[in-house]
Design a protein around this motif. Structure first.
Motif, PDB file in Angstrom:
ATOM      1  N   GLY A 294      62.116  46.573 -61.789  1.00 14.86           N
ATOM      2  CA  GLY A 294      61.283  47.761 -61.675  1.00 14.86           C
ATOM      3  C   GLY A 294      62.062  49.058 -61.574  1.00 14.86           C
ATOM      4  N   LYS A 295      63.397  48.993 -61.622  1.00 13.13           N
ATOM      5  CA  LYS A 295      64.207  50.207 -61.471  1.00 13.13           C
ATOM      6  C   LYS A 295      65.037  50.537 -62.705  1.00 13.13           C
ATOM      7  N   ASN A 296      65.005  49.678 -63.715  1.00 13.25           N
ATOM      8  CA  ASN A 296      65.750  49.978 -64.940  1.00 13.25           C
ATOM      9  C   ASN A 296      64.874  49.675 -66.141  1.00 13.25           C
ATOM     10  N   ILE A 297      65.246  50.204 -67.295  1.00 14.15           N
ATOM     11  CA  ILE A 297      64.327  50.201 -68.440  1.00 14.15           C
ATOM     12  C   ILE A 297      64.766  49.289 -69.587  1.00 14.15           C
ATOM     13  N   TRP A 298      65.826  48.502 -69.373  1.00 12.59           N
ATOM     14  CA  TRP A 298      66.229  47.555 -70.405  1.00 12.59           C
ATOM     15  C   TRP A 298      65.299  46.346 -70.378  1.00 12.59           C
ATOM     16  N   LYS A 299      65.113  45.734 -71.523  1.00  9.36           N
ATOM     17  CA  LYS A 299      64.297  44.522 -71.574  1.00  9.36           C
ATOM     18  C   LYS A 299      64.888  43.430 -70.687  1.00  9.36           C
ATOM     19  N   SER A 300      64.019  42.626 -70.106  1.00  8.11           N
ATOM     20  CA  SER A 300      64.472  41.506 -69.281  1.00  8.11           C
ATOM     21  C   SER A 300      64.846  40.326 -70.165  1.00  8.11           C
ATOM     22  N   ASP A 301      65.860  39.599 -69.743  1.00 10.83           N
ATOM     23  CA  ASP A 301      66.244  38.381 -70.458  1.00 10.83           C
ATOM     24  C   ASP A 301      65.301  37.262 -70.004  1.00 10.83           C
ATOM     25  N   LEU A 302      64.125  37.235 -70.604  1.00 10.43           N
ATOM     26  CA  LEU A 302      63.065  36.322 -70.157  1.00 10.43           C
ATOM     27  C   LEU A 302      63.436  34.855 -70.324  1.00 10.43           C
ATOM     28  N   LEU A 303      64.250  34.545 -71.320  1.00 12.20           N
ATOM     29  CA  LEU A 303      64.629  33.153 -71.536  1.00 12.20           C
ATOM     30  C   LEU A 303      65.501  32.651 -70.383  1.00 12.20           C
ATOM     31  N   LYS A 304      66.396  33.507 -69.920  1.00 18.54           N
ATOM     32  CA  LYS A 304      67.248  33.144 -68.788  1.00 18.54           C
ATOM     33  C   LYS A 304      66.389  32.845 -67.553  1.00 18.54           C
ATOM     34  N   TYR A 305      65.435  33.728 -67.286  1.00 14.80           N
ATOM     35  CA  TYR A 305      64.591  33.534 -66.100  1.00 14.80           C
ATOM     36  C   TYR A 305      63.618  32.362 -66.275  1.00 14.80           C
ATOM     37  N   TYR A 306      63.204  32.152 -67.510  1.00 14.64           N
ATOM     38  CA  TYR A 306      62.331  30.994 -67.780  1.00 14.64           C
ATOM     39  C   TYR A 306      63.041  29.702 -67.390  1.00 14.64           C
ATOM     40  N   ASN A 307      64.289  29.561 -67.796  1.00 11.18           N
ATOM     41  CA  ASN A 307      65.039  28.333 -67.488  1.00 11.18           C
ATOM     42  C   ASN A 307      65.279  28.172 -65.992  1.00 11.18           C
ATOM     43  N   ILE A 308      65.514  29.283 -65.297  1.00 13.28           N
ATOM     44  CA  ILE A 308      65.726  29.219 -63.848  1.00 13.28           C
ATOM     45  C   ILE A 308      64.451  28.780 -63.137  1.00 13.28           C
ATOM     46  N   ILE A 309      63.334  29.407 -63.488  1.00 16.33           N
ATOM     47  CA  ILE A 309      62.086  29.143 -62.754  1.00 16.33           C
ATOM     48  C   ILE A 309      61.445  27.828 -63.190  1.00 16.33           C
ATOM     49  N   LYS A 310      61.676  27.429 -64.425  1.00 19.37           N
ATOM     50  CA  LYS A 310      61.135  26.142 -64.890  1.00 19.37           C
ATOM     51  C   LYS A 310      61.628  25.010 -63.993  1.00 19.37           C
ATOM     52  N   ASN A 311      62.895  25.085 -63.622  1.00 21.37           N
ATOM     53  CA  ASN A 311      63.447  24.069 -62.716  1.00 21.37           C
ATOM     54  C   ASN A 311      63.017  24.302 -61.274  1.00 21.37           C
ATOM     55  N   PHE A 312      62.935  25.576 -60.882  1.00 21.83           N
ATOM     56  CA  PHE A 312      62.588  25.901 -59.495  1.00 21.83           C
ATOM     57  C   PHE A 312      61.154  25.492 -59.162  1.00 21.83           C
ATOM     58  N   LYS A 313      60.248  25.615 -60.123  1.00 27.25           N
ATOM     59  CA  LYS A 313      58.843  25.316 -59.817  1.00 27.25           C
ATOM     60  C   LYS A 313      58.590  23.815 -59.621  1.00 27.25           C
ATOM     61  N   LYS A 314      59.588  23.010 -59.976  1.00 26.95           N
ATOM     62  CA  LYS A 314      59.475  21.579 -59.669  1.00 26.95           C
ATOM     63  C   LYS A 314      59.663  21.341 -58.168  1.00 26.95           C
ATOM     64  N   ILE A 315      60.393  22.276 -57.540  1.00 30.10           N
ATOM     65  CA  ILE A 315      60.678  22.158 -56.113  1.00 30.10           C
ATOM     66  C   ILE A 315      59.615  22.863 -55.283  1.00 30.10           C
ATOM     67  N   ARG A 316      59.232  24.055 -55.735  1.00 27.10           N
ATOM     68  CA  ARG A 316      58.223  24.834 -54.998  1.00 27.10           C
ATOM     69  C   ARG A 316      57.034  25.089 -55.923  1.00 27.10           C
ATOM     70  N   LYS A 317      55.905  24.534 -55.576  1.00 29.68           N
ATOM     71  CA  LYS A 317      54.735  24.586 -56.453  1.00 29.68           C
ATOM     72  C   LYS A 317      54.022  25.935 -56.413  1.00 29.68           C
ATOM     73  N   ASN A 318      53.959  26.536 -55.222  1.00 27.89           N
ATOM     74  CA  ASN A 318      53.118  27.710 -55.041  1.00 27.89           C
ATOM     75  C   ASN A 318      53.924  28.995 -55.229  1.00 27.89           C
ATOM     76  N   ILE A 319      54.016  29.467 -56.490  1.00 31.77           N
ATOM     77  CA  ILE A 319      54.790  30.687 -56.763  1.00 31.77           C
ATOM     78  C   ILE A 319      54.005  31.647 -57.648  1.00 31.77           C
ATOM     79  N   TRP A 320      54.339  32.923 -57.526  1.00 28.94           N
ATOM     80  CA  TRP A 320      53.840  33.971 -58.413  1.00 28.94           C
ATOM     81  C   TRP A 320      55.034  34.620 -59.113  1.00 28.94           C
ATOM     82  N   ILE A 321      54.733  35.307 -60.218  1.00 27.65           N
ATOM     83  CA  ILE A 321      55.739  36.098 -60.928  1.00 27.65           C
ATOM     84  C   ILE A 321      55.346  37.568 -60.820  1.00 27.65           C
ATOM     85  N   GLY A 322      56.326  38.426 -60.539  1.00 29.68           N
ATOM     86  CA  GLY A 322      56.025  39.846 -60.418  1.00 29.68           C
ATOM     87  C   GLY A 322      57.209  40.718 -60.762  1.00 29.68           C
TER      88      GLY A 322
END
Length: 758
Positions: A294-322
């Protein structure tokens, strides 16, 4: 279970700065209050519809403000400084808010505004709440009710955003050392209970309650009160405890001890190890991940975060993205940039696009389909579209920097004697901070040149005439150290970015700084260096018109860096050094042209301070070295000034001293010189101009009031080290206001000279 998404807040200025224009027209009595309110409603509806269109599950409300959100909270809580309460006043309204922010003049009586300071480590400013043992609170729900009802009509789940009670108290100021603001908690919490009851009646399922102070180091007593507060507020509606700008792992004992339903963390600036954090956090709590910056204007590397959270959500079910924080710190819509090429646009993501990024990532995680995010991030990975960052000459120059490049020849006590002999200034020398009023005619002149309606020669001749007028005015007012007035500059950072290589500019990339004040931060898109002289022509001309010294005016390396959107592929240390070297070249050229006083403004120095105490030393070393690198090669007789404003100095006073500027000018009027206590306690060795005219208020300071402030300053600062100046530049004021105020400033300084010499 599907992952939900949201943002923490949306920019409130309007896509074409409608709010700014309406505010200023209202203050100048050109539109009615009804017309102003209509503009605000139109902006809010636009914002809500955009968020819905971009695919957000929740619509955030309560993020709109007529001035700033902390002041909005004060109004909502009924915390109005006594001096703004009129006995005949029947209600607290929008005018009350503006009076608190800007001051008010009534029946020849001036009521000074509340203090303003920086919002954590950002360039956003807030009006400081005032507390004393008589403070009372009551729930004023009118504005919040309007915004909730507007959002409910849009047809999405509504999530109100409010500032939490603990952060609100932390951000305020008490009128006595003997009073602790936490004594007000019982009264304050009763009002927060009313707020939550109100949400329950409106059938609100979730409320975002911002407690950014959890990123700070809290004492055991504050932690104890934090736990007490949230236990007291248990129930009513689900609470998302929201944190940002730093890591809260050190305060997880508090989070795990309070009855909340969710917690939001800033993944970007918190540098979390999610697996470790997850082990400590209670598994009963929903975890909202602030992944989209929320403080910089470059595009986010969504693929990088997708891979991180895809594995994380197996551990923690109740999450939001913001988003990592509110989007008020970035421009609204990249699609409003008509002159920028499609290739360049493809790298950036403004507020509207950040909402879409939140949706894209959530959608991919819920469906497993990553085609959309691959398409979105293609420019970040495409070799064909890669930006070129490789200036070999600059790289070599950086490699040759040694410790010697960070030091001036002699200490201040040696330099000041030489400077006094050369400059021959009186005691209590009067100067201004740099800019003079930016009139409508001046703005139109720059616009004509920008749109090629006048040629360069016509434009420059007009600028020279304005500089001549500025010098003449200052000589008439008998100011001691003059400035050229900066008529050629649109903004103190944008102007330098335009004249340095490595920057990109927007047409409509406006960001709110405070109230109606908006800035258009440049984007650092390449290596930064100076390929041509920037200020020499204007300053040299100004100096030729007078025998008095004229200051060379530059913006410092830290401020240029922090008030730009930096590239993310290079260490901030290297970027700052690049800027420092570019400024060094400009400073050396000013000195060669017999400019004997040079001011390098660093108002953002405190702003860049990491919230994590352990990281501060590293940042401060980088910041101090950058400043010193830019000025180290000047002669002892060249006097270096710097300017800082709207920040707490206590925790950086040693670093300010290490800058070794000959003169520092600060903002101390709103604090009535209380800020100077830290300079006295630290025994600050160099000269100081505290600021005796609050330029952010339309009030004209009287000679008597300035005299009182100067006299008070002599209790903290040695007389022979005290300068007399306004708090900041005069670009936002009119000539009528500026001339009267400066006349009183000079007159007060003259009287002080008589007092001290007699």
């Amino acid at each position: 279970m599907n992952i939900s998404n949201h943002i923490l807040g949306f920019p409130r200025i309007g896509v074409n700065r409608e709010l700014k224009k309406a505010q200023e027209n209202y203050w100048n009595k050109k539109i009615s209050q009804k017309e102003l309110l209509k503009v605000g409603k139109k902006i809010r509806i636009y914002n809500l519809k955009k968020q819905k269109k971009m695919g957000l599950d929740f619509l955030s409300v309560g993020d709109f403000s007529w001035y700033d959100h902390v002041l909005t909270t004060s109004i909502m809580l009924g915390n109005i400084p006594k001096r703004f309460i009129n006995e005949n006043q029947k209600k607290i309204d929008i005018d009350t808010m503006f009076y608190i922010a800007r001051g008010v003049s009534h029946n020849n009586k001036e009521t000074f505004p509340s203090e303003m300071t920086k919002w954590f480590n950002t360039n956003y400013h807030y009006i400081v709440p005032e507390f004393n043992k008589f403070s009372s609170f009551n729930f004023n729900c009118s504005q919040l009710l309007i915004e909730i009802d507007e959002a409910l009509l849009i047809g999405k789940k509504v999530k109100p955003v409010i500032l939490g009670p603990m952060s609100y108290l932390w951000l305020g100021k008490v009128d006595s050392k003997n009073f602790n603001c936490l004594n007000l908690l019982p009264k304050l919490l009763n009002v927060y209970r009313e707020i939550f009851k109100f949400f329950k009646k409106k059938n609100i399922k979730w409320v975002q309650i911002d407690e950014p102070i959890l990123s700070l180091e809290l004492s055991d007593f504050w932690k104890e009160k934090f736990i007490y507060s949230y236990k007291y507020l248990k129930g009513y509606t689900k609470k998302l405890l929201t944190t940002y700008f730093g890591n809260i792992s050190h305060n997880l004992d508090v989070v795990n001890s309070i009855p909340i339903d969710g917690v939001h963390i800033d993944i970007i600036y918190g540098n979390y190890d999610l697996l470790t954090f997850n082990e400590i956090l209670s598994d009963k709590i929903l975890l909202s991940l602030g992944i989209i910056n929320g403080k910089n204007i470059w595009k986010s590397d969504l693929l990088k975060y997708y891979n991180i959270i895809k594995n994380f959500k197996k551990i923690r079910k109740n999450i939001w993205i913001g988003t990592s924080c509110s989007l008020l710190h970035i421009p609204i819509d990249i699609n409003k940039e008509k002159k920028m090429t499609d290739k360049l646009k493809s790298y950036f993501s403004f507020a509207v696009q950040k909402c879409y990024e939140v949706f894209l990532l959530t959608n991919a995680l819920n469906t497993g389909n990553i085609d959309l995010i691959k398409s979105w991030i293609f420019p970040l990975y495409s070799k064909k579209n890669k930006l070129n960052f490789n200036n070999k000459n600059l790289k070599k120059r950086l490699s040759l920097i040694t410790e010697k490049d960070y030091k001036r020849c002699n200490e201040y006590r040696v330099r000041i004697k030489k400077q006094q002999k050369k400059l021959n200034l009186p005691i209590f020398p009067v100067t201004t901070i740099g800019s003079f009023p930016q009139t409508r005619d001046l703005r139109n002149l720059r616009l004509k040149f920008k749109e090629n309606r006048i040629n360069k020669t016509e434009y420059e001749n007009n600028i020279f005439n304005i500089i001549k007028y500025n010098i003449k005015k200052q000589e008439e007012l008998e100011i001691d150290v003059l400035v050229h007035g900066e008529p050629e500059r649109n903004d103190m950072v944008e102007y330098f970015g335009e004249h340095l290589d490595g920057f990109l500019f927007t047409e409509n990339g406006w960001v709110q700084s405070y109230g109606s004040r908006c800035v258009k931060p440049p984007i650092i898109i390449g290596d930064i260096f100076r390929s041509k002289k920037i200020t020499i022509k204007w300053i040299k001309y100004a100096q030729s018109l007078t025998k008095k010294p004229v200051k060379g005016m530059l913006t410092g390396p830290i401020t240029i860096f922090l008030w730009s959107f930096p590239r993310e592929d290079l260490s901030y240390k290297i970027i700052i050094k690049q800027i420092a070297l570019a400024l060094k070249d400009e400073i050396n050229d000013l000195e060669k042209n017999n400019i004997n006083i040079i001011q390098i403004d660093e108002p953002a120095l405190r702003e860049g301070l990491p919230l994590n105490i352990k990281k501060r030393k590293k940042y401060l070393k980088t910041a101090i070295n950058a400043f010193k690198l830019s000025v180290s090669s000047v002669k002892d007789t060249t006097q270096i000034h710097t300017h800082m404003c709207y920040c707490e100095f206590n925790d950086i006073i040693e670093s300010i001293t290490n800058l070794d500027a000959d003169v520092i000018t600060i903002e101390a009027t709103r604090s009535r010189m209380d800020l100077l206590k830290c300079f006295k306690n630290f025994n600050y060795p160099n000269s100081i101009g505290p600021g005796f005219y609050d330029i952010h208020s339309p009030n004209i300071p009287t000679e008597e009031d300035i005299l009182k402030l100067i006299y008070k300053s002599t209790k903290f600062i040695e007389v022979n080290k005290l300068w007399v100046n306004p708090d900041c530049g005069l670009k936002t004021r009119t000539w009528k206001e500026s001339e009267k105020s400066l006349k009183n400033l000079v007159s007060a300084a003259k009287k002080m000279r008589l007092i001290k010499y007699s």
